[in-house]
Design an enzyme around this catalytic site. Structure first.
Site, PDB file in Angstrom:
ATOM      1  N   ASP A 189      31.805  22.968 -12.963  1.00 20.32           N
ATOM      2  CA  ASP A 189      32.118  22.053 -14.064  1.00 20.32           C
ATOM      3  C   ASP A 189      33.729  21.674 -13.626  1.00 20.32           C
ATOM      4  OD1 ASP A 189      32.349  20.078 -16.061  1.00 20.32           O
ATOM      5  OD2 ASP A 189      32.542  21.253 -17.585  1.00 20.32           O
ATOM      6  N   LEU A 190      33.755  21.083 -12.537  1.00 16.78           N
ATOM      7  CA  LEU A 190      34.962  20.524 -11.998  1.00 16.78           C
ATOM      8  C   LEU A 190      35.479  18.906 -12.392  1.00 16.78           C
ATOM      9  CD1 LEU A 190      35.546  22.485  -8.825  1.00 16.78           C
ATOM     10  CD2 LEU A 190      36.036  23.280 -11.158  1.00 16.78           C
ATOM     11  N   LYS A 191      34.539  18.318 -12.763  1.00 15.47           N
ATOM     12  CA  LYS A 191      34.847  16.967 -13.073  1.00 15.47           C
ATOM     13  C   LYS A 191      35.438  15.907 -12.058  1.00 15.47           C
ATOM     14  CE  LYS A 191      34.512  18.052 -18.189  1.00 15.47           C
ATOM     15  NZ  LYS A 191      34.848  19.435 -17.947  1.00 15.47           N
ATOM     16  N   PRO A 193      36.248   7.740  -3.269  1.00 16.33           N
ATOM     17  CA  PRO A 193      34.880   8.077  -2.730  1.00 16.33           C
ATOM     18  C   PRO A 193      34.888   9.139  -1.459  1.00 16.33           C
ATOM     19  CG  PRO A 193      34.820   5.750  -3.346  1.00 16.33           C
ATOM     20  CD  PRO A 193      36.014   6.404  -3.399  1.00 16.33           C
ATOM     21  N   THR A 243      37.069  11.308  -0.372  1.00 21.46           N
ATOM     22  CA  THR A 243      37.523  12.483  -1.097  1.00 21.46           C
ATOM     23  C   THR A 243      36.639  13.306  -1.886  1.00 21.46           C
ATOM     24  OG1 THR A 243      39.933  11.807  -1.170  1.00 21.46           O
ATOM     25  CG2 THR A 243      39.235  13.809  -2.606  1.00 21.46           C
ATOM     26  N   ARG A 266      32.523  29.715 -26.840  1.00 24.09           N
ATOM     27  CA  ARG A 266      32.905  30.447 -27.604  1.00 24.09           C
ATOM     28  C   ARG A 266      32.311  31.271 -28.728  1.00 24.09           C
ATOM     29  NH1 ARG A 266      37.924  26.419 -28.624  1.00 24.09           N
ATOM     30  NH2 ARG A 266      36.440  25.300 -27.987  1.00 24.09           N
TER      31      ARG A 266
END
EC number: 4.1.1.23
Length: 230
Positions: free
Chosen positions: A61-63, A68, A70, A209
Site C-alpha cells: 500500500d504505497l498509494k 504517468p 513514473t 491495531r
C-alpha cells in the site's frame, strides 16, 4: 469476490517487530498482510521478499501518485516483487491509473485510493477545495478507476453500496477503518465493524491495531476473521 481473511496492516517499522508478530501464528496459517509506507520505507523490498517466502499474501500500500510515466515504471519494478495487490491515488487521473495498470500487468490486484478514511467532508472541502459531497467525490474517483481498468477502490464501508451501483460487476471495494465493536477508532473518521462490512458486501477489509496491538494478536485475528466470515 470476497476475501475470507481480514488483511492485517503491519504497522511496524523494524524487521524484528514484523518477524516477531508473524512468528505468533502457526506456520500453516497463511495470512494476507498489508505493508504500508512506514515498513516499506524502513526495510525496503527485502521485507516483501521475506513475507512472501513464508507463503503469505502481500498488499503493498504505497498509494503511488505521480506523472504517468513514473508510475508505470515504478509499478513495473513492484511487479517483480510478486506482490498480490497495490494501490495508486485516484486523484492522479485516468491516464495515470491506466499507466499503473500497464506497469503492473493484469495479475496483481490494482486498486485506487478515493478519499482517505481519515478525511471528513469539511476537510475535503477546505483542504482539497472539492465542493461536492464526500460521497460524490468517492463515486467520481471510483468511476475513473473503473474506466482505467483497475480492479477496485479503497473506500469507507459506508460507501460500498453506492460504489457498486455505479461500477461494473466484479469491481471490488477494500475497506480500511474496520474496528471491532467497542475498540478505539484512532484517527479514522468513517469506521464499521467486520460484521457491518460483511453485510454491505465489502470485498476486503483491513484491520491493524485491533490485531497488532492486542494482548493476544492470534486470538484477536481469529475473532475478527470469524466475524467477517459470518
Amino acid at each position: 469476490m470476497k476475501e475470507e481473511r481480514p488483511i492485517i496492516a503491519l504497522d511496524f517499522s523494524s524487521f524484528e517487530e514484523t518477524k516477531a508478530f508473524l512468528d505468533l501464528f502457526p506456520a500453516e496459517e497463511k495470512l494476507y498482510v498489508k505493508i504500508g509506507m512506514e515498513l516499506y520505507y524502513a526495510q525496503g523490498p527485502d521485507i516483501v521478499r521475506y513475507i512472501k517466502s513464508l507463503g503469505h499474501n502481500v498488499f503493498l500500500d504505497l498509494k503511488l501518485h505521480d506523472i504517468p510515466n513514473t508510475v508505470r515504471a515504478a509499478m513495473a519494478v513492484l511487479k517483480e516483487l510478486d506482490i498480490d495487490m497495490a494501490t495508486v491515488h485516484a486523484a492522479g487521473g485516468v491516464e495515470m491509473l491506466k499507466a499503473a495498470r500497464e506497469g503492473l500487468g493484469q495479475d496483481p490486484t490494482l486498486i485506487a485510493v478515493t478519499q482517505l478514511t481519515s478525511t471528513s467532508e469539511d476537510q475535503m472541502r477546505g483542504d482539497q477545495n472539492i465542493q461536492t459531497s464526500l460521497l460524490e467525490s468517492v463515486l467520481h474517483y471510483s468511476k475513473g478507476a473503473a474506466k482505467a481498468q483497475l480492479d477496485g477502490v479503497v473506500c469507507s464501508a459506508q460507501e460500498v453500496e453506492a460504489i457498486k451501483a455505479v461500477t461494473p460487476t466484479g469491481f471490488t471495494c477494500l475497506t480500511p477503518g474496520i474496528r471491532p465493536k467497542g475498540s478505539n477508532i484512532g484517527d479514522q473518521k468513517r469506521v464499521m465493524t467486520p460484521n457491518q462490512a460483511r453485510r454491505i458486501e465489502s470485498d476486503y477489509i483491513v484491520v491493524g491495531r485491533p490485531i497488532t496491538q492486542a494482548k493476544d494478536p492470534v486470538a484477536a485475528y481469529q475473532a475478527i476473521k470469524a466475524e467477517w466470515a459470518g
